[in-house]
Design a protein around this motif. Structure first.
Motif, PDB file in Angstrom:
ATOM      1  N   ASP A  70       0.797  -1.122  -0.012  1.00 10.06           N
ATOM      2  CA  ASP A  70       0.006  -0.118   0.099  1.00 10.06           C
ATOM      3  C   ASP A  70       0.698   1.293   0.027  1.00 10.06           C
ATOM      4  N   LEU A  71       2.015   1.145  -0.392  1.00  8.18           N
ATOM      5  CA  LEU A  71       3.122   2.330  -0.288  1.00  8.18           C
ATOM      6  C   LEU A  71       3.255   2.772   0.993  1.00  8.18           C
ATOM      7  N   CYS A  72       2.986   1.904   1.877  1.00 10.15           N
ATOM      8  CA  CYS A  72       3.209   2.643   3.302  1.00 10.15           C
ATOM      9  C   CYS A  72       2.314   3.636   3.509  1.00 10.15           C
ATOM     10  N   ALA A  73       0.923   3.519   3.472  1.00 13.53           N
ATOM     11  CA  ALA A  73       0.021   4.684   3.409  1.00 13.53           C
ATOM     12  C   ALA A  73       0.157   5.249   4.827  1.00 13.53           C
ATOM     13  N   ASP A  74       0.365   4.435   5.984  1.00 11.71           N
ATOM     14  CA  ASP A  74       0.586   5.306   7.225  1.00 11.71           C
ATOM     15  C   ASP A  74       1.694   6.072   7.202  1.00 11.71           C
ATOM     16  N   ARG A  75       2.763   5.758   6.745  1.00  8.05           N
ATOM     17  CA  ARG A  75       4.074   6.510   6.863  1.00  8.05           C
ATOM     18  C   ARG A  75       4.002   7.693   5.710  1.00  8.05           C
ATOM     19  N   LEU A  76       3.365   7.512   4.602  1.00  7.11           N
ATOM     20  CA  LEU A  76       2.944   8.517   3.907  1.00  7.11           C
ATOM     21  C   LEU A  76       2.115   9.748   4.523  1.00  7.11           C
ATOM     22  N   GLU A  77       1.432   9.379   5.364  1.00  2.83           N
ATOM     23  CA  GLU A  77       0.433  10.489   6.122  1.00  2.83           C
ATOM     24  C   GLU A  77       1.454  11.187   6.949  1.00  2.83           C
ATOM     25  N   LYS A  78       2.630  10.571   7.403  1.00  4.05           N
ATOM     26  CA  LYS A  78       3.165  11.260   8.532  1.00  4.05           C
ATOM     27  C   LYS A  78       4.256  11.802   7.603  1.00  4.05           C
ATOM     28  N   GLY A  79       4.461  11.920   6.249  1.00  6.57           N
ATOM     29  CA  GLY A  79       5.256  12.412   5.467  1.00  6.57           C
ATOM     30  C   GLY A  79       6.956  11.715   5.383  1.00  6.57           C
ATOM     31  N   LYS A  80       6.471  10.372   5.582  1.00  5.04           N
ATOM     32  CA  LYS A  80       7.770   9.572   5.323  1.00  5.04           C
ATOM     33  C   LYS A  80       7.710   8.647   4.088  1.00  5.04           C
ATOM     34  N   LYS A  81       8.850   8.473   3.555  1.00  2.00           N
ATOM     35  CA  LYS A  81       8.867   7.512   2.484  1.00  2.00           C
ATOM     36  C   LYS A  81       8.310   6.013   2.772  1.00  2.00           C
ATOM     37  N   PRO A  82       7.999   5.244   1.930  1.00  2.00           N
ATOM     38  CA  PRO A  82       7.682   3.656   2.191  1.00  2.00           C
ATOM     39  C   PRO A  82       8.986   3.246   2.823  1.00  2.00           C
ATOM     40  N   SER A  83       8.669   2.187   3.572  1.00  2.00           N
ATOM     41  CA  SER A  83      10.120   1.713   4.459  1.00  2.00           C
ATOM     42  C   SER A  83      10.985   1.071   3.556  1.00  2.00           C
ATOM     43  N   CYS A  84      10.490   0.490   2.451  1.00  2.00           N
ATOM     44  CA  CYS A  84      11.842  -0.187   1.477  1.00  2.00           C
ATOM     45  C   CYS A  84      12.388   0.687   0.918  1.00  2.00           C
ATOM     46  N   VAL A  85      11.722   1.819   0.531  1.00  2.00           N
ATOM     47  CA  VAL A  85      12.534   2.914  -0.420  1.00  2.00           C
ATOM     48  C   VAL A  85      13.546   3.626   0.734  1.00  2.00           C
ATOM     49  N   PHE A  86      12.865   3.840   1.924  1.00  2.00           N
ATOM     50  CA  PHE A  86      13.752   4.560   2.872  1.00  2.00           C
ATOM     51  C   PHE A  86      15.032   3.814   3.221  1.00  2.00           C
ATOM     52  N   HIS A  87      14.665   2.506   3.456  1.00  2.00           N
ATOM     53  CA  HIS A  87      15.864   1.559   4.017  1.00  2.00           C
ATOM     54  C   HIS A  87      17.061   0.927   2.898  1.00  2.00           C
ATOM     55  N   CYS A  88      16.503   1.040   1.638  1.00  2.11           N
ATOM     56  CA  CYS A  88      17.114   0.459   0.624  1.00  2.11           C
ATOM     57  C   CYS A  88      18.665   0.873   0.673  1.00  2.11           C
ATOM     58  N   GLN A  89      19.663  -0.205   0.788  1.00  2.63           N
ATOM     59  CA  GLN A  89      21.034  -0.191   0.949  1.00  2.63           C
ATOM     60  C   GLN A  89      21.797   0.389  -0.530  1.00  2.63           C
ATOM     61  N   ALA A  90      21.048  -0.016  -1.456  1.00  2.00           N
ATOM     62  CA  ALA A  90      21.715   0.485  -2.616  1.00  2.00           C
ATOM     63  C   ALA A  90      21.121   1.823  -3.238  1.00  2.00           C
ATOM     64  N   LYS A  91      20.080   2.186  -2.614  1.00  5.69           N
ATOM     65  CA  LYS A  91      19.598   3.615  -2.725  1.00  5.69           C
ATOM     66  C   LYS A  91      19.108   3.519  -4.247  1.00  5.69           C
ATOM     67  N   CYS A  92      18.349   2.578  -4.716  1.00  9.27           N
ATOM     68  CA  CYS A  92      17.933   2.211  -6.125  1.00  9.27           C
ATOM     69  C   CYS A  92      16.769   2.268  -6.286  1.00  9.27           C
ATOM     70  N   MET A  93      16.007   2.818  -5.068  1.00  6.07           N
ATOM     71  CA  MET A  93      14.222   2.924  -5.236  1.00  6.07           C
ATOM     72  C   MET A  93      13.960   4.508  -5.136  1.00  6.07           C
ATOM     73  N   LYS A  94      12.855   4.938  -5.941  1.00  6.95           N
ATOM     74  CA  LYS A  94      12.689   6.262  -5.550  1.00  6.95           C
ATOM     75  C   LYS A  94      11.092   6.307  -5.336  1.00  6.95           C
ATOM     76  N   PHE A  95      10.403   6.826  -4.775  1.00 12.96           N
ATOM     77  CA  PHE A  95       9.010   7.037  -4.426  1.00 12.96           C
ATOM     78  C   PHE A  95       8.703   8.583  -4.828  1.00 12.96           C
ATOM     79  N   GLY A  96       7.478   8.520  -5.446  1.00 12.99           N
ATOM     80  CA  GLY A  96       7.038   9.951  -5.990  1.00 12.99           C
ATOM     81  C   GLY A  96       5.786   9.722  -6.698  1.00 12.99           C
ATOM     82  N   PRO A  97       5.163  11.062  -7.231  1.00  6.87           N
ATOM     83  CA  PRO A  97       4.062  10.885  -8.097  1.00  6.87           C
ATOM     84  C   PRO A  97       4.429  10.378  -9.629  1.00  6.87           C
ATOM     85  N   VAL A  98       3.587   9.737 -10.063  1.00  9.80           N
ATOM     86  CA  VAL A  98       3.992   8.891 -11.141  1.00  9.80           C
ATOM     87  C   VAL A  98       4.365   9.625 -12.352  1.00  9.80           C
ATOM     88  N   ASP A  99       3.779  10.736 -12.655  1.00 15.77           N
ATOM     89  CA  ASP A  99       3.963  11.477 -13.660  1.00 15.77           C
ATOM     90  C   ASP A  99       5.471  12.068 -13.416  1.00 15.77           C
TER      91      ASP A  99
END
Lengths: 119, 790
Positions: A70-99
């Motif tokens: 659910d893209l970590c809806a609870d975290r997004l509400e608090k202005g945080k990134k999804p946990s997977c994106v936030f903790h990624c060691q390779a920093k190879c994930m980016k969260f944002g608006p699709v466009d």
């Protein structure tokens, strides 16, 4: 409504499984349940024109998101990134608006964009 | 440049002082701080939860010390969750699965929560809860009796690959008047071969610079991204080895850094390397010297650096140049043209560095191998420059690692220091960590000379011990054994008389001081049960000895000298962080803190105790030809030797056991023998796996997931086949550290620690210097387990 998604630069995903466990821990998922699961492709040798294996290999890891993400809806509400994106060691994930992510997608090869059903 | 006269000295008079054993530069002096401050508060409320900023070390163990935020319930204090600290320069928010699954450690039903004493025979799994007073008093009486009856040296203090408890175990041993502190690993084949080599010939310890010395990281204007890095015998993105986050390599790749992989397996990094040198395990020295030959023959080396700062370049060059690349190809199985291409790429890149790993240590010639590889970064002029190979710092002057020797030089008489096992026989053990020589300790234990053992979070028989059965039996002999840990282990179960509960990293206070920055480990949640920190356990036990005049008189310790003259554990940390100018509580609020890193220290007189330019070595230069080795009777130059067991050295065994066995490859699920009981992590790696090439598997009629026996002349164990091109046709790669917490813990099963224990196939056989052992390059055969085996 803006749809959100996750852009994965899988050229640099090394298969550390942080996203998998970050998701499970965040949502306290039972075992054998995944919001994202790392799929492994390889290593396998690339064959030459004679069908002989070379010393070049394909070895990719692909974080595969599932429909329970659910893209970590609870975290997004608090202005945080999804946990997977936030903790990624390779920093190879980016969260944002699709466009916006679509623009990033055009910038380099070996990426893909995930948009979950909930988005 | 300052020089010391060595010739006139007896071998036993060299390496006896702390000054000669310089682990990190700048110890004891407060350096200039880097102009950076952590932007957050050290503790704050968020969403009704108390958040505490801290750093992860042990227990359970971790090599890194990442910055994290611990969330706890403000009323009960209990742990809620952990997140990476996005403002921490070291990990910048990222975490590995072991931290992410930490809640399952904190609240695991099997955690040891109270001190216990054994009420059955050793190994019967019968324990009775006791008070802390009874536990500590028993330890005091027994270790006192043993020290005063047999001598302090008859007490051996064990640890794993310790973090902050490195110095805690050492100082406790010294409190007992024992110089003997170590882990079970043959040849101390984990960093020590490289470490002692660097201290002896470079006057300090070097690590690849990926900007981690600066809090500004990749944005630091002084830092340069390496143009090329060699990842040598290491899989850093998975192992996060020794204070090096593996993904700094992928960060650099994104910035354009070229990658050379020296690796017998096709790891992810190897598959993504510009050049992959897929060498035969245990032939690294030949490969390094072959590359040095190319660099010298083709005149690609840094003449200015070599002439001004190196000792013995001509002798080193002659040693490399006498090789033929055809010989090197034959020995290493790496095609000659690839060796040449790699040497050229490395030498023509500037800056360039090397991320090296345990494969260097885990061969009996670990020491010459380390010397040969180090020469590559040296002769190409990459020493102590931005993006090159840089000296590790005593962060903010805090010298915690060699505080492994914190009590050694202060609390022990010179006579007692020299009773450290191996001190005389293996003089290189005076450089680096001041620890005892494990292979000789095993013999002493077998001979009944070891009367007392203190085990601090070390699961020796399931993890580090080669010829496991020897260690297992030897550990039955001491008269008294006490242990501290978070979980019951096969080692504690089979041998200990008293066991005490240790706090996790989230619960405890301590100090994280290593290489780059100084930070507090700040307990961020309530302690489960009655656990105490390693430091506090040791401090409380030491109080008994400090108040015992009869003991002090018996061992010759001045009556006014107290080993632990601190009233609380925080006072211990105050003492440790004193050089930084902070108190421990100030450090909690300010940490992590970075000093201003200075490159090319050898030009500025910052490397030597006498303040002269040059290096802290006998000649004042980097010694490509080691005068200390010469004095100790070793070959002063790197030399090539076949692994003790292998296709060339033991052809008869090779006929019977035709596969080369690599062991110890990591997963992100486990830290050595830890985490097997953590559900999220065990799910990632449910069973021990052995990697087998598809062709080899087909020849042996082995399918993916089959249980197979791995066997050689020493023993056998079983693991599950993972059929993969990740390993070549001539090798297999087997996992280490396996035991099964879910199985019966009592003798004879002891959590099944023998079933998949790969170390039963390995020997306790160190290299000539006492460092290095053939752990990643031995022989074996494989065959499928039959139904009745399972």
């Amino acid at each position: 409504m803006t749809r959100n998604g996750i852009l994965v630069d899988y050229q640099y995903c090394t298969g550390c499984y942080s996203c998998e466990v970050a998701c499970q821990a965040e949502h306290e998922l039972p075992l054998e349940q995944w919001g994202v699961k790392v799929m492994q492709n390889g290593p396998w040798p690339i064959k030459d024109e004679n069908g002989e294996p070379t010393d070049r290999y394909v070895y990719d890891f692909i974080p595969a998101f599932t429909k329970i993400c659910d893209l970590c809806a609870d975290r997004l509400e608090k202005g945080k990134k999804p946990s997977c994106v936030f903790h990624c060691q390779a920093k190879c994930m980016k969260f944002g608006p699709v466009d916006e992510l679509v623009g990033d997608l055009a910038d380099k090869p070996q990426q893909y964009l995930w948009v979950p059903p909930c988005a | 440049m300052g020089e010391q006269v060595l010739e006139s000295k007896n071998r036993d008079d060299i390496g006896t002082s702390k000054e000669e054993n310089q682990f990190n530069f700048g110890a004891g002096e407060r350096p200039e701080m880097q102009d950076w401050k952590h932007p957050g508060e050290w503790q704050y409320m968020e969403d009704g939860m108390l958040v505490t900023r801290t750093s992860v070390w042990s227990a359970p163990g971790c090599h890194e010390g990442c910055g994290v935020l611990v969330y706890s319930d403000p009323e009960t204090g209990r742990f809620i969750k952990v997140e990476g600290d996005p403002d921490d320069p070291y990990n910048r928010g990222a975490l590995c699965p072991r931290c992410l699954a930490f809640k399952q450690v904190e609240f695991h039903p099997d955690r040891i929560l109270h001190p216990m004493k054994r009420i059955g025979e050793r190994g019967e799994n019968k324990w009775q809860r006791i008070t802390w007073d009874e536990a500590l008093e028993t330890c005091y009486k027994e270790f006192r009796r043993i020290s005063m009856t047999y001598g302090g040296e008859s007490i051996h203090c064990l640890r794993g690959t310790a973090r902050d408890n490195q110095w805690q175990v050492g100082r406790l041993a010294n409190t007992f008047n024992s110089p003997n502190e170590y882990g079970f690993l043959s040849g101390t084949a984990c960093y020590l071969p490289r470490l002692s080599l660097m201290i002896m010939t470079y006057g300090g310890m070097l690590i690849a610079d990926f900007s981690q010395f600066s809090a500004l990281r990749y944005n630091d204007p002084e830092w340069q991204c390496p143009e090329c890095t060699i990842v040598w015998g290491c899989n850093p993105t998975i192992s996060n080895p020794d204070f090096f986050m593996g993904h700094w390599v992928t960060d650099a790749m994104k910035l354009g850094c070229k990658l050379i992989s020296v690796e017998p397996r096709v790891t992810w990094l190897a598959a993504h390397a510009d050049i992959h040198l897929m060498l035969r395990p245990g032939t690294d020295t030949a490969l390094a010297l072959g590359m040095a030959k190319v660099i010298i023959d083709e005149d690609l080396y840094d003449h200015d650096f070599v002439e001004r700062w190196c000792y013995g370049f001509d002798e080193f060059a002659a040693r490399a140049q006498e090789l033929s690349l055809d010989e090197v190809e034959k020995m290493t199985w790496v095609p000659k043209d690839k060796i040449i291409a790699a040497a050229r790429l490395f030498a023509n890149s500037h800056p360039a560095n090397i991320v090296w790993g345990l494969a260097v240590d885990m061969q009996s010639q670990g020491t010459p191998c380390a010397a040969a590889i180090a020469a590559l970064w040296t002769i190409t002029g990459n020493l102590d420059i931005p993006g090159g190979m840089c000296y590790t710092a005593a962060p903010m002057g805090v010298d915690q690692p060699s505080a492994g020797a914190w009590g050694y030089y202060d609390l022990l008489s010179e006579e007692q220091q020299k009773k450290r096992v191996g001190w005389h026989e293996y003089p290189m053990y005076r450089y680096g960590l001041t620890q005892a020589m494990p292979d000789m300790c095993l013999e002493e234990m077998e001979q009944g000379k070891v009367k007392g053992v203190w085990i601090q979070t070390s699961n020796g028989i399931a993890c580090m011990s080669c010829e496991t059965e020897r260690w297992y039996k030897a550990m039955k002999k001491p008269e008294f054994i006490a242990a501290c840990d978070i979980f019951m282990t096969p080692t504690i179960q089979s041998s200990a008389d008293i066991v005490m509960p240790v706090q996790t990293w989230a619960e405890k206070h301590s100090v994280r001081a290593h290489y780059y920055f100084l930070s507090a480990i700040t307990g961020g949640c309530a302690t489960e049960g009655e656990a105490k920190s390693d430091c506090e356990i040791n401090r409380e036990l030491a109080q008994y000895f400090d108040h015992d005049e009869e003991f002090k008189k018996a061992i010759g310790r001045p009556l006014d000298q107290n080993a632990w003259p601190w009233q609380t554990e925080d006072e211990v940390y105050d003492e440790i962080v004193k050089p930084s100018g902070f108190t421990f509580h100030e450090l909690m609020e300010n940490g992590p803190v970075y000093q201003k890193y200075i490159y090319k220290k050898y030009e500025k007189g910052l490397m030597r105790p006498d303040g002269k330019p040059g290096f802290n070595t006998p000649t004042g230069r980097v010694e490509l030809y080691s005068t200390l080795f010469q004095n100790f009777g070793y070959d002063p130059l790197p030399y090539i030797e076949e692994p003790g067991i292998g296709p060339v050295s033991t052809p008869d065994l090779y006929e019977k056991y035709p596969l080369i066995m690599i062991t110890g490859a990591r997963t992100t699920s486990f830290f050595h023998s830890e985490h097997r009981q953590i559900p999220y992590l065990r799910q990632l790696t449910p069973d021990p796996w052995v990697q087998i090439n598809p062709k080899t598997a087909a020849e042996h009629n082995i399918n993916e997931g089959d249980w197979v026996w791995i066997e050689n002349h020493r023993g056998r164990c079983r693991q599950r086949a993972r059929v993969t091109y990740e390993v070549g046709e001539h090798e297999i790669a087997a996992q280490h550290g396996w035991w099964f917490p879910e199985q019966d813990g009592a003798e004879p099963n002891l959590y099944g620690f023998r079933q998949s224990n790969i170390n039963q196939l390995l020997a306790n056989k160190p290299g000539a210097t006492g460092f290095g052992a053939d752990l990643k390059c031995t022989l074996c055969k494989i065959y499928r387990c039959s139904e009745e085996d399972l």
